[in-house]
Design a protein around this motif. Structure first.
Motif, PDB file in Angstrom:
ATOM      1  N   ASP A  12     -30.897 -71.922 -48.576  1.00 34.47           N
ATOM      2  CA  ASP A  12     -31.505 -73.225 -48.421  1.00 34.47           C
ATOM      3  C   ASP A  12     -32.861 -73.117 -49.110  1.00 34.47           C
ATOM      4  O   ASP A  12     -33.222 -74.092 -49.863  1.00 34.47           O
ATOM      5  N   TYR A  13     -33.499 -71.779 -49.162  1.00 35.41           N
ATOM      6  CA  TYR A  13     -34.822 -71.871 -49.775  1.00 35.41           C
ATOM      7  C   TYR A  13     -34.666 -71.519 -51.346  1.00 35.41           C
ATOM      8  O   TYR A  13     -35.607 -70.968 -52.126  1.00 35.41           O
ATOM      9  N   ASP A 108     -40.101 -64.104 -35.669  1.00 31.57           N
ATOM     10  CA  ASP A 108     -41.582 -64.324 -35.114  1.00 31.57           C
ATOM     11  C   ASP A 108     -42.158 -65.808 -35.470  1.00 31.57           C
ATOM     12  O   ASP A 108     -43.154 -65.813 -36.122  1.00 31.57           O
ATOM     13  N   LYS A 109     -41.572 -66.828 -34.735  1.00 37.73           N
ATOM     14  CA  LYS A 109     -41.987 -68.314 -34.727  1.00 37.73           C
ATOM     15  C   LYS A 109     -43.535 -68.305 -34.692  1.00 37.73           C
ATOM     16  O   LYS A 109     -44.089 -69.180 -35.021  1.00 37.73           O
ATOM     17  N   GLU A 110     -43.944 -67.466 -33.534  1.00 36.58           N
ATOM     18  CA  GLU A 110     -45.474 -67.765 -33.305  1.00 36.58           C
ATOM     19  C   GLU A 110     -46.572 -67.088 -34.308  1.00 36.58           C
ATOM     20  O   GLU A 110     -47.777 -67.191 -33.985  1.00 36.58           O
ATOM     21  N   GLY A 111     -45.972 -66.223 -35.062  1.00 36.40           N
ATOM     22  CA  GLY A 111     -46.774 -65.519 -35.938  1.00 36.40           C
ATOM     23  C   GLY A 111     -47.720 -64.537 -35.177  1.00 36.40           C
ATOM     24  O   GLY A 111     -48.746 -63.985 -35.787  1.00 36.40           O
ATOM     25  N   GLY A 144     -38.520 -63.230 -54.364  1.00 36.47           N
ATOM     26  CA  GLY A 144     -37.714 -63.595 -53.270  1.00 36.47           C
ATOM     27  C   GLY A 144     -38.420 -63.242 -51.827  1.00 36.47           C
ATOM     28  O   GLY A 144     -38.736 -63.843 -50.913  1.00 36.47           O
ATOM     29  N   ILE A 145     -38.610 -61.805 -51.726  1.00 41.68           N
ATOM     30  CA  ILE A 145     -39.596 -61.575 -50.607  1.00 41.68           C
ATOM     31  C   ILE A 145     -40.668 -62.262 -50.365  1.00 41.68           C
ATOM     32  O   ILE A 145     -41.322 -62.776 -49.602  1.00 41.68           O
ATOM     33  N   SER A 150     -43.981 -66.019 -47.575  1.00 41.84           N
ATOM     34  CA  SER A 150     -44.762 -67.356 -47.805  1.00 41.84           C
ATOM     35  C   SER A 150     -44.314 -68.547 -46.585  1.00 41.84           C
ATOM     36  O   SER A 150     -44.929 -69.233 -45.967  1.00 41.84           O
ATOM     37  N   ILE A 151     -42.941 -68.838 -46.696  1.00 45.06           N
ATOM     38  CA  ILE A 151     -42.352 -69.810 -46.070  1.00 45.06           C
ATOM     39  C   ILE A 151     -42.356 -69.665 -44.481  1.00 45.06           C
ATOM     40  O   ILE A 151     -42.462 -70.481 -43.956  1.00 45.06           O
ATOM     41  N   ILE A 152     -42.320 -68.455 -44.041  1.00 43.83           N
ATOM     42  CA  ILE A 152     -42.338 -68.042 -42.712  1.00 43.83           C
ATOM     43  C   ILE A 152     -43.730 -67.829 -42.134  1.00 43.83           C
ATOM     44  O   ILE A 152     -44.139 -67.238 -41.022  1.00 43.83           O
TER      45      ILE A 152
END
Length: 164
Positions: A12-13, A108-111, A144-145, A150-152
């Motif tokens: 998707d990205y 790790d959605k909360e960072g 890509g890494i 950056s995206i996450i």
């Protein structure tokens, strides 16, 4: 997120990768012996915690190196570093031992997990990463890494890990 979700996320990205299935591996040494040569740099990933268990880190480094955690903690002004438990690994990154890689940070959605990457590894053209399982490896170009991190919202901190 599971492996198929991760692969769809990368697509998707527009993050390019090649996918390589293999027998289950649990250590960098096993990976070198069982997988055979793949393009890109092979990484060792350590999920770490500070002395109080308040801060968590993913250290990604050249798999031929050994990290001096005491020296790294002192250099980064961290109050002690040790390997985190498998339970913490599952809670923060959603993977089991052996499947840890930079891709795990997608969970790790909360960072809460800080990213430390070996400067030498960062200079590679591509990295090998497990896609949340230890029976496959992705080879992802460094661009890509960088895009993925950056995206996450997980900016990497580059650290020097000497070759021992």
């Amino acid at each position: 997120m599971d492996t198929s979700d991760l692969l769809q996320f990368l697509k998707d990205y527009g993050i390019a990768y090649s996918y390589h299935e293999h027998a289950a591996v649990y250590t960098s040494r096993q990976a070198r012996e069982l997988i055979g040569p793949l393009p890109g740099a092979s990484a060792k990933n350590l999920f770490l915690r500070d002395k109080r268990g308040k801060r968590h880190f993913l250290l990604t480094m050249d798999d031929r190196k050994n990290a001096d955690l005491k020296a790294l903690a002192a250099n980064q002004c961290i109050s002690g570093l040790s390997l985190a438990s498998p339970e913490r690994l599952m809670r923060y990154l959603g993977v089991s031992p052996g499947a840890v890689s930079l891709m795990s940070l997608v969970n790790d959605k909360e960072g809460k997990v800080e990213v430390l990457i070996d400067k030498d590894l960062w200079s590679s053209g591509a990295l090998q990463c497990h896609p949340l399982i230890n029976t496959a490896t992705l080879v992802i170009p460094l661009e890509g890494i960088i895009t993925f991190l950056s995206i996450i919202h997980h900016p990497p901190k580059l650290v020097k890990i000497p070759l021992s």
